[in-house]
Design a protein around this motif. Structure first.
Motif, PDB file in Angstrom:
ATOM      1  N   ALA A   1       0.833  -1.206   0.000  1.00  0.00           N
ATOM      2  CA  ALA A   1       0.000   0.000   0.000  1.00  0.00           C
ATOM      3  C   ALA A   1       0.869   1.258   0.000  1.00  0.00           C
ATOM      4  CB  ALA A   1      -0.936   0.002   1.202  1.00  0.00           C
ATOM      5  N   LEU A   2       1.988   1.220   0.708  1.00  0.00           N
ATOM      6  CA  LEU A   2       2.902   2.363   0.699  1.00  0.00           C
ATOM      7  C   LEU A   2       3.511   2.543  -0.692  1.00  0.00           C
ATOM      8  CD1 LEU A   2       4.705   1.863   4.113  1.00  0.00           C
ATOM      9  CD2 LEU A   2       2.947   3.557   3.561  1.00  0.00           C
ATOM     10  N   ASP A   3       3.846   1.441  -1.353  1.00  0.00           N
ATOM     11  CA  ASP A   3       4.389   1.510  -2.716  1.00  0.00           C
ATOM     12  C   ASP A   3       3.413   2.178  -3.677  1.00  0.00           C
ATOM     13  OD1 ASP A   3       6.798   0.286  -2.145  1.00  0.00           O
ATOM     14  OD2 ASP A   3       6.157  -1.696  -2.830  1.00  0.00           O
ATOM     15  N   ARG A   4       2.118   1.937  -3.484  1.00  0.00           N
ATOM     16  CA  ARG A   4       1.095   2.450  -4.396  1.00  0.00           C
ATOM     17  C   ARG A   4       0.604   3.850  -4.025  1.00  0.00           C
ATOM     18  NH1 ARG A   4      -3.728  -0.384  -4.561  1.00  0.00           N
ATOM     19  NH2 ARG A   4      -3.975   0.234  -6.720  1.00  0.00           N
ATOM     20  N   ALA A   5       0.909   4.312  -2.833  1.00  0.00           N
ATOM     21  CA  ALA A   5       0.401   5.607  -2.365  1.00  0.00           C
ATOM     22  C   ALA A   5       0.903   6.738  -3.255  1.00  0.00           C
ATOM     23  CB  ALA A   5       0.833   5.845  -0.918  1.00  0.00           C
ATOM     24  N   PRO A   6      -0.002   7.598  -3.712  1.00  0.00           N
ATOM     25  CA  PRO A   6       0.418   8.711  -4.556  1.00  0.00           C
ATOM     26  C   PRO A   6       1.215   9.734  -3.758  1.00  0.00           C
ATOM     27  CG  PRO A   6      -1.869   8.969  -3.949  1.00  0.00           C
ATOM     28  CD  PRO A   6      -1.424   7.634  -3.410  1.00  0.00           C
ATOM     29  N   VAL A   7       2.200  10.321  -4.404  1.00  0.00           N
ATOM     30  CA  VAL A   7       3.014  11.350  -3.766  1.00  0.00           C
ATOM     31  C   VAL A   7       3.161  12.516  -4.731  1.00  0.00           C
ATOM     32  CG1 VAL A   7       5.267  11.921  -2.792  1.00  0.00           C
ATOM     33  CG2 VAL A   7       4.312   9.646  -2.426  1.00  0.00           C
ATOM     34  N   ARG A   8       2.823  13.696  -4.256  1.00  0.00           N
ATOM     35  CA  ARG A   8       3.022  14.923  -5.031  1.00  0.00           C
ATOM     36  C   ARG A   8       4.186  15.670  -4.398  1.00  0.00           C
ATOM     37  NH1 ARG A   8       0.918  20.404  -4.813  1.00  0.00           N
ATOM     38  NH2 ARG A   8      -0.302  19.823  -3.013  1.00  0.00           N
ATOM     39  N   LEU A   9       5.066  16.181  -5.213  1.00  0.00           N
ATOM     40  CA  LEU A   9       6.207  16.949  -4.720  1.00  0.00           C
ATOM     41  C   LEU A   9       5.834  18.420  -4.699  1.00  0.00           C
ATOM     42  CD1 LEU A   9       8.985  15.152  -6.791  1.00  0.00           C
ATOM     43  CD2 LEU A   9       8.077  14.556  -4.534  1.00  0.00           C
ATOM     44  N   GLU A  10       6.311  19.146  -3.681  1.00  0.00           N
ATOM     45  CA  GLU A  10       6.027  20.574  -3.593  1.00  0.00           C
ATOM     46  C   GLU A  10       7.300  21.349  -3.270  1.00  0.00           C
ATOM     47  OE1 GLU A  10       2.917  21.110  -0.699  1.00  0.00           O
ATOM     48  OE2 GLU A  10       4.123  20.301   0.919  1.00  0.00           O
ATOM     49  N   ASP A  11       7.407  22.521  -3.842  1.00  0.00           N
ATOM     50  CA  ASP A  11       8.600  23.342  -3.720  1.00  0.00           C
ATOM     51  C   ASP A  11       8.470  24.303  -2.540  1.00  0.00           C
ATOM     52  OD1 ASP A  11      10.963  24.649  -4.069  1.00  0.00           O
ATOM     53  OD2 ASP A  11      10.497  25.448  -6.048  1.00  0.00           O
ATOM     54  N   GLY A  12       8.507  23.750  -1.349  1.00  0.00           N
ATOM     55  CA  GLY A  12       8.412  24.574  -0.151  1.00  0.00           C
ATOM     56  C   GLY A  12       9.639  25.438   0.073  1.00  0.00           C
ATOM     57  N   ALA A  13      10.791  25.033  -0.471  1.00  0.00           N
ATOM     58  CA  ALA A  13      12.014  25.820  -0.311  1.00  0.00           C
ATOM     59  C   ALA A  13      11.850  27.210  -0.917  1.00  0.00           C
ATOM     60  CB  ALA A  13      13.198  25.097  -0.956  1.00  0.00           C
ATOM     61  N   ASN A  14      11.011  27.318  -1.942  1.00  0.00           N
ATOM     62  CA  ASN A  14      10.763  28.600  -2.594  1.00  0.00           C
ATOM     63  C   ASN A  14       9.357  29.120  -2.338  1.00  0.00           C
ATOM     64  OD1 ASN A  14      13.324  28.995  -4.008  1.00  0.00           O
ATOM     65  ND2 ASN A  14      12.774  27.079  -5.016  1.00  0.00           N
ATOM     66  N   ASP A  15       8.682  28.552  -1.336  1.00  0.00           N
ATOM     67  CA  ASP A  15       7.306  28.944  -1.000  1.00  0.00           C
ATOM     68  C   ASP A  15       6.388  28.909  -2.216  1.00  0.00           C
ATOM     69  OD1 ASP A  15       7.793  29.307   1.727  1.00  0.00           O
ATOM     70  OD2 ASP A  15       8.476  31.363   1.420  1.00  0.00           O
TER      71      ASP A  15
END
Length: 148
Positions: free
Chosen positions: A122-136
């Protein structure tokens, strides 16, 4: 599908329960709240997420319950609007809490890696979106994200 999951720090002095959906797009339940934060899981490049390697799943505050908090430590920085929680005994980052109107009010960012009862598949299939918090720029994909 929405499921109740249990999580903890490494030593067990901080334990929690939450209701969340780790399924991929197309298999997910209707969101508990509107907004992109509740539609996926996130990995971020902000200074805190980068240092702690947190894997965030946003859940409404009412879908989260702290079961054991004897070792709970709290940390705030910058504007102080987000409470980052960790175990004072083993140092494990467990979750963060905040209350932002744009996100529908009080919420918790559960560290998915601290969930105890999620199968590896289930962890392998979990969707992950990346976000650029370093640049707000929370909607942007970071230029350098392979390490996330």
């Amino acid at each position: 599908m929405l499921e109740t999951r249990h999580g903890s720090c490494h030593c067990g002095q901080v334990r929690f329960r939450c209701t969340l959906d780790l399924a991929p797009q197309g298999e997910r339940s209707p969101q508990l709240r509107p907004g992109p934060w509740y539609a996926t899981n996130l990995r971020c490049t902000c200074s805190y997420c980068r240092k702690t390697r947190i894997w965030k799943a946003h859940v409404p505050a009412e879908a989260f319950e702290l079961l054991e908090g004897a070792g709970l430590g709290r940390y705030r920085f910058g504007s102080g609007t987000i409470e980052h929680c960790f175990c004072r005994n083993c140092g494990t980052t467990t979750f963060s809490r905040a209350d932002f109107e744009v996100m529908g009010g009080p919420f918790v960012c559960v560290n998915v890696a601290r969930l105890d009862d999620v199968p590896f598949e289930a962890l392998d299939r979990a969707p992950v979106r990346l976000e650029d918090g370093a640049n707000d720029d929370w909607e942007a994909i970071p230029a350098h994200a392979g390490w996330l």
